[in-house]
Design an enzyme around this catalytic site. Sequence first.
Site, PDB file in Angstrom:
ATOM      1  N   ARG A 122      86.579  42.833  93.605  1.00  0.00           N
ATOM      2  CA  ARG A 122      86.231  44.238  93.301  1.00  0.00           C
ATOM      3  C   ARG A 122      85.808  44.444  91.855  1.00  0.00           C
ATOM      4  O   ARG A 122      85.837  45.571  91.351  1.00  0.00           O
ATOM      5  CB  ARG A 122      87.372  45.183  93.673  1.00  0.00           C
ATOM      6  CG  ARG A 122      87.709  45.167  95.168  1.00  0.00           C
ATOM      7  CD  ARG A 122      88.615  46.331  95.543  1.00  0.00           C
ATOM      8  NE  ARG A 122      88.872  46.316  96.979  1.00  0.00           N
ATOM      9  CZ  ARG A 122      89.951  45.764  97.536  1.00  0.00           C
ATOM     10  NH1 ARG A 122      90.863  45.172  96.767  1.00  0.00           N
ATOM     11  NH2 ARG A 122      90.121  45.787  98.841  1.00  0.00           N
ATOM     12  N   LYS A 228      64.996  50.951  76.418  1.00  0.00           N
ATOM     13  CA  LYS A 228      65.771  50.859  77.655  1.00  0.00           C
ATOM     14  C   LYS A 228      67.198  51.345  77.435  1.00  0.00           C
ATOM     15  O   LYS A 228      67.760  52.053  78.284  1.00  0.00           O
ATOM     16  CB  LYS A 228      65.774  49.440  78.206  1.00  0.00           C
ATOM     17  CG  LYS A 228      66.538  49.353  79.520  1.00  0.00           C
ATOM     18  CD  LYS A 228      66.123  48.221  80.402  1.00  0.00           C
ATOM     19  CE  LYS A 228      66.711  48.410  81.803  1.00  0.00           C
ATOM     20  NZ  LYS A 228      66.402  47.293  82.701  1.00  0.00           N
ATOM     21  N   GLU A 238      70.200  56.043  87.591  1.00  0.00           N
ATOM     22  CA  GLU A 238      68.826  56.295  87.995  1.00  0.00           C
ATOM     23  C   GLU A 238      68.700  57.543  88.872  1.00  0.00           C
ATOM     24  O   GLU A 238      68.091  57.527  89.935  1.00  0.00           O
ATOM     25  CB  GLU A 238      68.243  55.069  88.730  1.00  0.00           C
ATOM     26  CG  GLU A 238      66.722  55.042  88.739  1.00  0.00           C
ATOM     27  CD  GLU A 238      66.147  53.763  89.318  1.00  0.00           C
ATOM     28  OE1 GLU A 238      65.579  53.823  90.403  1.00  0.00           O
ATOM     29  OE2 GLU A 238      66.298  52.711  88.674  1.00  0.00           O
ATOM     30  N   ARG A 242      65.681  57.474  84.226  1.00  0.00           N
ATOM     31  CA  ARG A 242      65.655  56.016  84.311  1.00  0.00           C
ATOM     32  C   ARG A 242      64.621  55.516  85.311  1.00  0.00           C
ATOM     33  O   ARG A 242      64.134  54.388  85.199  1.00  0.00           O
ATOM     34  CB  ARG A 242      67.046  55.477  84.672  1.00  0.00           C
ATOM     35  CG  ARG A 242      67.088  53.954  84.670  1.00  0.00           C
ATOM     36  CD  ARG A 242      68.493  53.395  84.755  1.00  0.00           C
ATOM     37  NE  ARG A 242      68.442  51.944  84.748  1.00  0.00           N
ATOM     38  CZ  ARG A 242      69.506  51.146  84.690  1.00  0.00           C
ATOM     39  NH1 ARG A 242      70.720  51.665  84.622  1.00  0.00           N
ATOM     40  NH2 ARG A 242      69.368  49.837  84.686  1.00  0.00           N
ATOM     41  N   ASN A 246      60.588  52.076  86.327  1.00  0.00           N
ATOM     42  CA  ASN A 246      59.967  51.434  87.478  1.00  0.00           C
ATOM     43  C   ASN A 246      58.445  51.572  87.476  1.00  0.00           C
ATOM     44  O   ASN A 246      57.804  51.319  88.508  1.00  0.00           O
ATOM     45  CB  ASN A 246      60.534  52.019  88.771  1.00  0.00           C
ATOM     46  CG  ASN A 246      61.972  51.610  88.993  1.00  0.00           C
ATOM     47  OD1 ASN A 246      62.282  50.429  89.072  1.00  0.00           O
ATOM     48  ND2 ASN A 246      62.858  52.588  89.079  1.00  0.00           N
ATOM     49  N   HIS A 249      56.286  49.213  89.542  1.00  0.00           N
ATOM     50  CA  HIS A 249      57.125  48.439  90.455  1.00  0.00           C
ATOM     51  C   HIS A 249      56.906  48.777  91.925  1.00  0.00           C
ATOM     52  O   HIS A 249      57.115  47.925  92.784  1.00  0.00           O
ATOM     53  CB  HIS A 249      58.595  48.608  90.081  1.00  0.00           C
ATOM     54  CG  HIS A 249      58.990  47.861  88.847  1.00  0.00           C
ATOM     55  ND1 HIS A 249      58.464  48.142  87.605  1.00  0.00           N
ATOM     56  CD2 HIS A 249      59.858  46.832  88.658  1.00  0.00           C
ATOM     57  CE1 HIS A 249      58.997  47.326  86.706  1.00  0.00           C
ATOM     58  NE2 HIS A 249      59.838  46.527  87.322  1.00  0.00           N
ATOM     59  N   HIS A 253      56.228  45.564  93.814  1.00  0.00           N
ATOM     60  CA  HIS A 253      57.139  45.019  94.828  1.00  0.00           C
ATOM     61  C   HIS A 253      56.436  44.812  96.159  1.00  0.00           C
ATOM     62  O   HIS A 253      56.726  43.850  96.885  1.00  0.00           O
ATOM     63  CB  HIS A 253      58.335  45.950  95.008  1.00  0.00           C
ATOM     64  CG  HIS A 253      59.334  45.861  93.899  1.00  0.00           C
ATOM     65  ND1 HIS A 253      60.375  46.757  93.770  1.00  0.00           N
ATOM     66  CD2 HIS A 253      59.478  44.989  92.877  1.00  0.00           C
ATOM     67  CE1 HIS A 253      61.106  46.441  92.710  1.00  0.00           C
ATOM     68  NE2 HIS A 253      60.570  45.376  92.152  1.00  0.00           N
ATOM     69  N   HIS A 267      57.184  37.869  89.334  1.00  0.00           N
ATOM     70  CA  HIS A 267      57.557  39.288  89.294  1.00  0.00           C
ATOM     71  C   HIS A 267      56.811  40.037  88.194  1.00  0.00           C
ATOM     72  O   HIS A 267      56.264  41.127  88.423  1.00  0.00           O
ATOM     73  CB  HIS A 267      59.069  39.423  89.090  1.00  0.00           C
ATOM     74  CG  HIS A 267      59.522  40.835  88.902  1.00  0.00           C
ATOM     75  ND1 HIS A 267      59.428  41.796  89.891  1.00  0.00           N
ATOM     76  CD2 HIS A 267      60.048  41.469  87.816  1.00  0.00           C
ATOM     77  CE1 HIS A 267      59.883  42.952  89.432  1.00  0.00           C
ATOM     78  NE2 HIS A 267      60.269  42.783  88.184  1.00  0.00           N
TER      79      HIS A 267
END
Length: 376
Positions: A122, A228, A238, A242, A246, A249, A253, A267
């Site tokens: 955890r 950042k 996010e 934030r 992206n 992206h 992606h 990437h």
Amino acid sequence: MSRSVPVGLGARAYDVVIGPGLLAEAGRRIAPLARRKRLAVVSDETVWGLHGAALTASLEGAGLAVHPVIVPPGEQTKSFEGLADVTDRLLALELDRGDIVTAFGGGVVGDLTGFAAAIYKRGIDFVQIPTTLLAQVDSSVGGKTAIDTPRGKNLVGAFHQPRLVLADLDVLSTLSDREMRAGYSEVIKYGLLGDFGFFEWLETNSAAVLAREPAALARAVARSVEMKAEIVAEDEKEQGRRALLNLGHTFGHALEAETGYGAALLHGEAVAAGQALAFRFSAAQGLCAGQDAARATAAIAGAGLPTRLDEIAGHPFDAARLVRHMAQDKKAEAGQLTFILARALGDAFVAKDVDAEAVRRFLVSEGAQMHEGEGR
């Protein structure tokens, strides 16, 4: 000289230390965090072969017992199978919550190790020692951890902040030129999304950064991390600003999914093409000036990165398939597409409810294939 950039998250705050020679200082900096003086180091075969001895010497010199967990290089390691392997090996070491896990590698190792640390008993503390430019300026900072699935990239993960990030600029000397260019796509992203002055500086200094000239490289990494860190401190999970990180992206992606997350398209290369596409789509929708889109495209291309679909060799893209991948993106809500688009250079924004048909038509105009009968 090194420089520390704080990530202000209250009780979970930490520093990103940037500079040369940090591997030699790793033991001294990490030892105070390890209560039982035991350290599991997750790394890939390539990075460990190049830099493992130096890191081990530093850690052992500070009285830490080092337990390497070495994984294969490549995006395919960032999977359910890779996660099961790493967590099982951590369990075999009988680590407890007073121990430390260190991610020593690029974005794949950082994402995988961070997610394993988030779910191990955890939650166990971890440290990031990123060894690629992309990881130093992006994936090692902010606590996003994840693995890929056959349905998309980074769809299973957790927010788990590191205790410390050590970005040793010297290790970038062993990085390939292609990997440096891929990392640069995440550097220029910060200028494109929110700092026009930084973008202008990069237009003039991209060659120096890519050549690893110390002053230019240090400035590029530090400014990227500053931006950042500021955004993460404001919006850790996010829910708002934030999401700007992206930029590129959603397109990127989808391109990665179509090319199989392999060596054909790194990437950072996918993100570079995605940023150029995002600016040109913004211009096509009347959101930003065409000259801004052209200037963004030229700056990305000037760093040797792809900006158009036909520059990704051997992979003709189908517009409808790309849009279907975008519908699986983490930012999509209630089946609606979400993109990071631009009003101008240095002025990006979150656009929700983007019309999928408009995206498909744009992709066709960019050279993607259209199956017979589509769009009629």
